[in-house]
Design a protein around this motif. Sequence first.
Motif, mmCIF file in Angstrom:
data_model
loop_
_atom_site.group_PDB
_atom_site.id
_atom_site.type_symbol
_atom_site.label_atom_id
_atom_site.label_comp_id
_atom_site.label_asym_id
_atom_site.label_seq_id
_atom_site.Cartn_x
_atom_site.Cartn_y
_atom_site.Cartn_z
ATOM 1 N N VAL A 99 0.754 -1.238 0.116
ATOM 2 C CA VAL A 99 -0.045 0.072 0.074
ATOM 3 C C VAL A 99 0.815 1.418 0.000
ATOM 4 C CG1 VAL A 99 -1.952 1.256 1.296
ATOM 5 C CG2 VAL A 99 -1.889 -1.193 1.020
ATOM 6 N N ALA A 100 2.171 1.151 0.652
ATOM 7 C CA ALA A 100 2.964 2.395 0.562
ATOM 8 C C ALA A 100 3.769 2.669 -0.693
ATOM 9 C CB ALA A 100 4.108 1.913 1.637
ATOM 10 N N TYR A 101 3.568 1.599 -1.614
ATOM 11 C CA TYR A 101 4.411 1.745 -2.652
ATOM 12 C C TYR A 101 4.146 2.949 -3.526
ATOM 13 C CZ TYR A 101 6.619 0.656 -7.274
ATOM 14 O OH TYR A 101 7.137 0.467 -8.501
ATOM 15 N N ILE A 113 4.228 8.303 5.350
ATOM 16 C CA ILE A 113 3.891 7.180 4.734
ATOM 17 C C ILE A 113 3.183 6.328 5.819
ATOM 18 C CG2 ILE A 113 4.585 5.099 3.857
ATOM 19 C CD1 ILE A 113 6.746 6.554 2.227
ATOM 20 N N THR A 114 3.762 5.893 6.903
ATOM 21 C CA THR A 114 3.245 5.272 7.992
ATOM 22 C C THR A 114 1.898 5.834 8.301
ATOM 23 O OG1 THR A 114 5.423 4.989 8.574
ATOM 24 C CG2 THR A 114 3.669 4.337 10.118
ATOM 25 N N SER A 115 1.712 7.103 8.621
ATOM 26 C CA SER A 115 0.254 7.546 9.045
ATOM 27 C C SER A 115 -0.723 7.310 8.008
ATOM 28 C CB SER A 115 0.357 8.993 9.433
ATOM 29 O OG SER A 115 0.617 9.799 8.402
ATOM 30 N N ARG A 116 -0.367 7.659 6.599
ATOM 31 C CA ARG A 116 -1.394 7.539 5.484
ATOM 32 C C ARG A 116 -1.790 6.095 5.362
ATOM 33 N NH1 ARG A 116 0.261 11.812 0.953
ATOM 34 N NH2 ARG A 116 -1.603 10.711 -0.165
ATOM 35 N N VAL A 117 -0.631 5.384 5.465
ATOM 36 C CA VAL A 117 -0.826 3.951 5.049
ATOM 37 C C VAL A 117 -1.715 3.113 6.071
ATOM 38 C CG1 VAL A 117 0.049 1.417 4.833
ATOM 39 C CG2 VAL A 117 1.085 3.307 3.751
ATOM 40 N N GLU A 118 -1.629 3.524 7.282
ATOM 41 C CA GLU A 118 -2.415 2.937 8.375
ATOM 42 C C GLU A 118 -3.807 3.474 8.307
ATOM 43 O OE1 GLU A 118 -0.103 4.138 11.916
ATOM 44 O OE2 GLU A 118 0.938 2.055 11.838
ATOM 45 N N GLY A 119 -3.862 4.845 7.883
ATOM 46 C CA GLY A 119 -5.305 5.331 7.911
ATOM 47 C C GLY A 119 -5.989 4.570 6.692
ATOM 48 N N MET A 120 -5.442 4.379 5.226
ATOM 49 C CA MET A 120 -5.930 3.639 4.257
ATOM 50 C C MET A 120 -6.350 2.205 4.600
ATOM 51 S SD MET A 120 -6.982 3.658 1.223
ATOM 52 C CE MET A 120 -6.703 5.121 0.697
ATOM 53 N N LEU A 121 -5.347 1.532 5.247
ATOM 54 C CA LEU A 121 -5.801 -0.041 5.680
ATOM 55 C C LEU A 121 -7.013 0.189 6.575
ATOM 56 C CD1 LEU A 121 -2.166 -1.374 6.564
ATOM 57 C CD2 LEU A 121 -3.599 -1.863 4.419
ATOM 58 N N GLU A 122 -7.227 1.040 7.581
ATOM 59 C CA GLU A 122 -8.151 1.072 8.213
ATOM 60 C C GLU A 122 -9.378 1.225 7.588
ATOM 61 O OE1 GLU A 122 -8.085 2.301 11.925
ATOM 62 O OE2 GLU A 122 -10.157 1.799 12.053
ATOM 63 N N VAL A 123 -9.428 2.412 6.406
ATOM 64 C CA VAL A 123 -10.820 2.488 5.652
ATOM 65 C C VAL A 123 -10.999 1.417 4.865
ATOM 66 C CG1 VAL A 123 -11.598 3.849 3.711
ATOM 67 C CG2 VAL A 123 -10.182 5.000 5.469
ATOM 68 N N SER A 124 -10.123 0.547 4.338
ATOM 69 C CA SER A 124 -10.243 -0.477 3.434
ATOM 70 C C SER A 124 -10.584 -1.696 4.242
ATOM 71 C CB SER A 124 -9.008 -0.894 2.670
ATOM 72 O OG SER A 124 -8.671 0.400 2.155
ATOM 73 N N GLY A 125 -10.611 -1.721 5.772
ATOM 74 C CA GLY A 125 -10.917 -3.119 6.170
ATOM 75 C C GLY A 125 -9.802 -3.788 6.128
ATOM 76 N N LEU A 126 -8.716 -3.404 6.478
ATOM 77 C CA LEU A 126 -7.323 -4.204 6.129
ATOM 78 C C LEU A 126 -6.643 -4.076 7.292
ATOM 79 C CD1 LEU A 126 -6.390 -3.898 2.493
ATOM 80 C CD2 LEU A 126 -7.142 -5.855 3.397
ATOM 81 N N ALA A 148 -6.715 -0.521 -2.244
ATOM 82 C CA ALA A 148 -6.232 0.455 -1.135
ATOM 83 C C ALA A 148 -4.953 1.151 -1.885
ATOM 84 C CB ALA A 148 -5.854 -0.344 0.123
ATOM 85 N N ARG A 149 -4.053 0.159 -2.374
ATOM 86 C CA ARG A 149 -2.938 0.891 -2.972
ATOM 87 C C ARG A 149 -3.154 1.750 -4.172
ATOM 88 N NH1 ARG A 149 0.597 -4.206 -5.511
ATOM 89 N NH2 ARG A 149 -1.327 -3.750 -7.032
ATOM 90 N N ALA A 150 -4.045 1.512 -4.825
ATOM 91 C CA ALA A 150 -4.473 2.359 -5.941
ATOM 92 C C ALA A 150 -4.938 3.972 -5.360
ATOM 93 C CB ALA A 150 -5.459 1.744 -7.011
ATOM 94 N N MET A 151 -5.575 3.872 -4.294
ATOM 95 C CA MET A 151 -6.191 4.983 -3.676
ATOM 96 C C MET A 151 -5.300 5.808 -2.873
ATOM 97 S SD MET A 151 -8.992 5.453 -4.981
ATOM 98 C CE MET A 151 -9.506 6.934 -3.937
ATOM 99 N N ILE A 175 -15.722 -4.999 -2.267
ATOM 100 C CA ILE A 175 -14.927 -4.082 -3.323
ATOM 101 C C ILE A 175 -16.044 -3.081 -3.760
ATOM 102 C CG2 ILE A 175 -13.849 -4.098 -5.608
ATOM 103 C CD1 ILE A 175 -12.023 -5.230 -3.820
ATOM 104 N N GLU A 176 -17.130 -3.393 -4.277
ATOM 105 C CA GLU A 176 -18.301 -2.424 -4.661
ATOM 106 C C GLU A 176 -18.549 -1.437 -3.492
ATOM 107 O OE1 GLU A 176 -21.577 -4.425 -6.014
ATOM 108 O OE2 GLU A 176 -20.730 -5.364 -7.820
ATOM 109 N N SER A 177 -18.554 -1.690 -2.407
ATOM 110 C CA SER A 177 -18.910 -0.691 -1.453
ATOM 111 C C SER A 177 -17.650 0.409 -1.255
ATOM 112 C CB SER A 177 -19.624 -1.326 -0.146
ATOM 113 O OG SER A 177 -18.483 -2.055 0.415
ATOM 114 N N LEU A 178 -16.497 -0.353 -1.346
ATOM 115 C CA LEU A 178 -15.589 0.474 -1.186
ATOM 116 C C LEU A 178 -15.317 1.569 -2.374
ATOM 117 C CD1 LEU A 178 -12.479 -1.803 -0.162
ATOM 118 C CD2 LEU A 178 -13.334 0.202 1.094
ATOM 119 N N ILE A 179 -15.834 1.015 -3.611
ATOM 120 C CA ILE A 179 -15.694 1.904 -4.839
ATOM 121 C C ILE A 179 -16.678 2.932 -4.521
ATOM 122 C CG2 ILE A 179 -16.327 1.666 -7.143
ATOM 123 C CD1 ILE A 179 -15.411 -0.834 -7.469
ATOM 124 N N VAL A 180 -17.967 2.816 -4.086
ATOM 125 C CA VAL A 180 -19.040 4.021 -3.943
ATOM 126 C C VAL A 180 -18.367 4.550 -2.921
ATOM 127 C CG1 VAL A 180 -21.403 4.129 -3.038
ATOM 128 C CG2 VAL A 180 -20.782 2.334 -4.551
#
Lengths: 363, 229
Positions: A99-101, A113-126, A148-151, A175-180
């Motif tokens: 996700v950090a890539y 990077i750490t704070s943003r990746v952690e936030g994104m993992l949270e949002v994505s249910g990861l 998550a990585r793309a976003m 996946i669909e609800s994440l897209i929405v």
Amino acid sequence: MAFLQTVNLEQRAGSKPLLKSINLKIDKGEVFVIIGPTGAGKTTLLRLLDLLDRPYAGDIYLDGIKATDAGVNVMEVRRRLSMVFQKPVVFNNSVFENVAYPLRVRGLDNRSITSRVEGMLEVSGLSGYAKRKAKTLSGGEAQRVALARAMIAEPQVLFMDEPTANLDPASVKAIESLIVEFNRSNNLTVVITTHDMQQGWRLAHRAGVLMQGELVQAGQPGEIFNAPRDIRVAGFVGIKNIMRGVIAWSRTGMAGVEINDRIIEAVSELPAGADVDIYIRPEEIVLSLQGLQGSARNTLAGRVKSVRVEGPLCTAMLDCGFTLEALVTARSAEEMALSEGQEIYASIKATAVKVLPVVESSI
Amino acid sequence: MQELWEALVQAVSLIARLDGEVIEISLRSLYVSAAAILIAAVICVPIGGIIHFHDFKGKRVLINVIQTFYSIPTVVVGLFVFLFISRAGPLGGLELLFTPAAIVIGQVILILPVLTGMTIAALNGVDRAVKDTALSLGASGSQAIWTIIGEARFAVVGALILGFGRAISEVGAAMMLGGNIRGYTRVLTTAISLETQRGDLVLSLALGIILIGIAMVISVIVNILLQRY
């Protein structure tokens, strides 16, 4: 100029045309679904839009920039876009690093990077997946990591190529609800390809039908379903009773379409002699035992070929010189005692007979 | 069988006693071949990358030629380098013959083809979609290439281990270029060869066991490191 627009976009493989003069207009914040059967050129189109391949001809505009211009720094434009592929590719390290890539290649410092990746993992249910090796994830989890990585770098446009093609229903839903969610919260423009009509209807603000390299029709999903522009679209969206005929006569906006020596009256401006495709929705066919004396312009005598009851509905296949599929309620079928070999009349209003000019595929 | 057992016992006791000469020979073998593999890696990984990432005429043929040289006999390499660095040769003035450096040169040349070829194979083994994924996530062209090499790291390191194994186990080049000079160019393989000719089979076997042990330890360490990162 729309936010994302293509002008006469063409692609070829050698001399074989893959995409033919695609003119797409996609607005900011829109979820645009490209629907089409396998091999229609959906992936080819998405790869062009994400600037991974150079088009054979035509141009792509993003937010007023001509992305296909020779002087444009492709990487800079591409950094405003992101793509999730049909088969998710995860890099051979941890979920966190995957996700950090995008942030690493953009040269961000470790702290942000750490704070943003952690936030994104949270949002994505990861959350809780950070240290997992990405290669050990299931297909659905890997696709969620890919999303998550793309976003993570907050793209303006997200392309997704058949993002749920090989996933189980629960993963599809996630996946669909994440897209929405991403679409709503970030005003993200999303372009998704799918061969799954239902998914198209669920997600699309607008949709485009791509067939044999041509953008055949674009519009709101309801428009496409209710008024398919040609018979290929009609067939793809699941319309039944599609037949080919020729217009035998034409006057005052009405036409008689000859099909297997029978004439079916329809509303059409097309002239006599024109080859046409017609379709009739099964639910618009009225069955009767004697033949109705009503306003319906067409009453065809025929024979019941088969009867299939499914819950409250009954599908009857009729032989009226050509095969017609009619949908009636199971109760009606019972009252009429519909059975194989029975003689029957099918009444169809002229307005229920949709006439489309024959299109010769140019690819 | 008796000899094998004795050899095992002696090998263990030689190592346990920290026998001066055995340790010295083993270390020389290690650093000569380590130097060879490092130099070869610096040359081969970029060359393999260049060949993999570019399409040119004759690419297929070039790769076939490289693969053919996988099995080049060590004595042929020895002879070839000998011609260059002997007194009468073009590099004779450097006085490299019968030095550890000469062995390193021979071993580098010996493993160039296999390391280059296996780097290409390793990069070939990376999913084509990795490049597209990297680019679509905002990587520049060179960042994408590094990502691909990173994805191939297991296979590339595997190639390095294989190359190291070929270098440390070869005897032809070490003998012809190093000359098996005691305390200077004597390495495990040349020592084994000598002791066998002198009839000390047990010592030969003990040195052989050490050689295999070194290869095994390195392979295990590298694998542990790879699994962690």
